[in-house]
Design a protein around this motif. Structure first.
Motif, PDB file in Angstrom:
ATOM      1  N   ARG A  38      39.613  50.391  35.252  1.00 61.49           N
ATOM      2  CA  ARG A  38      38.965  51.653  34.911  1.00 61.49           C
ATOM      3  C   ARG A  38      40.015  52.710  34.630  1.00 61.49           C
ATOM      4  O   ARG A  38      41.149  52.616  35.098  1.00 61.49           O
ATOM      5  CB  ARG A  38      38.039  52.115  36.031  1.00 61.49           C
ATOM      6  CG  ARG A  38      38.741  52.522  37.315  1.00 61.49           C
ATOM      7  CD  ARG A  38      37.714  52.842  38.405  1.00 61.49           C
ATOM      8  NE  ARG A  38      38.350  53.270  39.644  1.00 61.49           N
ATOM      9  CZ  ARG A  38      37.685  53.502  40.775  1.00 61.49           C
ATOM     10  NH1 ARG A  38      36.356  53.368  40.820  1.00 61.49           N
ATOM     11  NH2 ARG A  38      38.336  53.889  41.851  1.00 61.49           N
ATOM     12  N   VAL A  48      40.529  47.302  39.232  1.00 61.11           N
ATOM     13  CA  VAL A  48      39.358  47.452  40.090  1.00 61.11           C
ATOM     14  C   VAL A  48      39.059  46.153  40.838  1.00 61.11           C
ATOM     15  O   VAL A  48      38.953  46.134  42.060  1.00 61.11           O
ATOM     16  CB  VAL A  48      38.123  47.870  39.262  1.00 61.11           C
ATOM     17  CG1 VAL A  48      36.873  47.894  40.134  1.00 61.11           C
ATOM     18  CG2 VAL A  48      38.360  49.223  38.593  1.00 61.11           C
ATOM     19  N   SER A  63      40.295  50.957  46.947  1.00 62.57           N
ATOM     20  CA  SER A  63      39.387  52.083  46.730  1.00 62.57           C
ATOM     21  C   SER A  63      37.939  51.653  46.519  1.00 62.57           C
ATOM     22  O   SER A  63      37.024  52.471  46.657  1.00 62.57           O
ATOM     23  CB  SER A  63      39.853  52.913  45.534  1.00 62.57           C
ATOM     24  OG  SER A  63      39.909  52.114  44.370  1.00 62.57           O
ATOM     25  N   VAL A  64      37.717  50.393  46.183  1.00 63.31           N
ATOM     26  CA  VAL A  64      36.354  49.934  45.915  1.00 63.31           C
ATOM     27  C   VAL A  64      35.907  48.831  46.861  1.00 63.31           C
ATOM     28  O   VAL A  64      34.737  48.421  46.827  1.00 63.31           O
ATOM     29  CB  VAL A  64      36.196  49.449  44.461  1.00 63.31           C
ATOM     30  CG1 VAL A  64      36.660  50.513  43.483  1.00 63.31           C
ATOM     31  CG2 VAL A  64      36.934  48.138  44.211  1.00 63.31           C
ATOM     32  N   MET A  83      28.226  47.893  41.440  1.00 61.24           N
ATOM     33  CA  MET A  83      28.838  49.063  42.061  1.00 61.24           C
ATOM     34  C   MET A  83      27.802  49.791  42.905  1.00 61.24           C
ATOM     35  O   MET A  83      26.804  50.288  42.366  1.00 61.24           O
ATOM     36  CB  MET A  83      29.392  49.993  40.981  1.00 61.24           C
ATOM     37  CG  MET A  83      30.343  49.288  40.012  1.00 61.24           C
ATOM     38  SD  MET A  83      31.122  50.417  38.851  1.00 61.24           S
ATOM     39  CE  MET A  83      29.696  51.008  37.961  1.00 61.24           C
ATOM     40  N   LEU A  86      28.220  54.685  45.015  1.00 63.31           N
ATOM     41  CA  LEU A  86      29.132  55.304  44.053  1.00 63.31           C
ATOM     42  C   LEU A  86      29.523  56.714  44.464  1.00 63.31           C
ATOM     43  O   LEU A  86      28.715  57.454  45.056  1.00 63.31           O
ATOM     44  CB  LEU A  86      28.500  55.308  42.665  1.00 63.31           C
ATOM     45  CG  LEU A  86      28.565  53.955  41.956  1.00 63.31           C
ATOM     46  CD1 LEU A  86      27.553  53.891  40.815  1.00 63.31           C
ATOM     47  CD2 LEU A  86      29.966  53.687  41.433  1.00 63.31           C
ATOM     48  N   ASP A  90      34.589  57.672  41.267  1.00 57.31           N
ATOM     49  CA  ASP A  90      34.430  56.428  40.511  1.00 57.31           C
ATOM     50  C   ASP A  90      34.174  56.686  39.034  1.00 57.31           C
ATOM     51  O   ASP A  90      34.125  55.754  38.229  1.00 57.31           O
ATOM     52  CB  ASP A  90      33.272  55.601  41.068  1.00 57.31           C
ATOM     53  CG  ASP A  90      33.533  55.100  42.478  1.00 57.31           C
ATOM     54  OD1 ASP A  90      32.598  55.157  43.301  1.00 57.31           O
ATOM     55  OD2 ASP A  90      34.665  54.664  42.757  1.00 57.31           O
ATOM     56  N   TYR A  94      35.117  51.978  32.225  1.00 61.58           N
ATOM     57  CA  TYR A  94      35.379  50.677  32.832  1.00 61.58           C
ATOM     58  C   TYR A  94      35.573  49.628  31.741  1.00 61.58           C
ATOM     59  O   TYR A  94      34.796  49.559  30.786  1.00 61.58           O
ATOM     60  CB  TYR A  94      34.236  50.281  33.753  1.00 61.58           C
ATOM     61  CG  TYR A  94      34.251  51.039  35.059  1.00 61.58           C
ATOM     62  CD1 TYR A  94      33.924  52.389  35.114  1.00 61.58           C
ATOM     63  CD2 TYR A  94      34.616  50.415  36.253  1.00 61.58           C
ATOM     64  CE1 TYR A  94      33.964  53.104  36.304  1.00 61.58           C
ATOM     65  CE2 TYR A  94      34.651  51.101  37.450  1.00 61.58           C
ATOM     66  CZ  TYR A  94      34.323  52.444  37.470  1.00 61.58           C
ATOM     67  OH  TYR A  94      34.358  53.143  38.662  1.00 61.58           O
TER      68      TYR A  94
END
Length: 120
Positions: A38, A48, A63-64, A83, A86, A90, A94
């Protein structure tokens, strides 16, 4: 050459969910790993998530982790990014890529991506 088309982006409120899709052309989709990246406005592109050829192996950016899930359907030549939870941070375009690499600079070309916007 494999063509990749991302879709599924949109505008969602913080705490909401989206599922991105990446459709690949060709007959060899099941033979290569896939990655999602992303790029947020005025920021560098970042890794990601990635998934192995079989779908058993996955890896995520810190982070995800715990919020995003990467998966694939080799019969449909498609990789997904679910996802959840959110956050405004974010918000980004992407992109998916073939090969499962985690370093964006290892790729020379990028598709159009799909825009994800998370409002607070």
């Amino acid at each position: 050459q494999v063509q990749l088309v991302e879709s599924g982006g949109g505008l969602v409120q913080a705490g909401g969910s989206l599922r991105l899709s990446c459709a690949a052309s060709g007959r060899t989709f099941s033979t290569y790993a896939m990655s999602w990246f992303r790029q947020a406005p005025e920021k560098e592109r970042e890794f990601v998530a990635a998934i192995s050829q079989s779908g058993i192996g996955t890896t995520y950016a810190d982070s995800v982790k715990g919020r995003f899930t990467i998966s694939r359907d080799n019969a449909k030549n498609t990789v997904y990014l679910q996802m959840n939870s959110l956050k405004p941070e974010d918000t980004a375009v992407y992109y998916c890529q073939k090969g499962g690499k985690t370093i964006p600079t290892m790729y020379d070309s990028w598709g159009q991506g799909t825009q994800v916007t998370v409002s607070s």
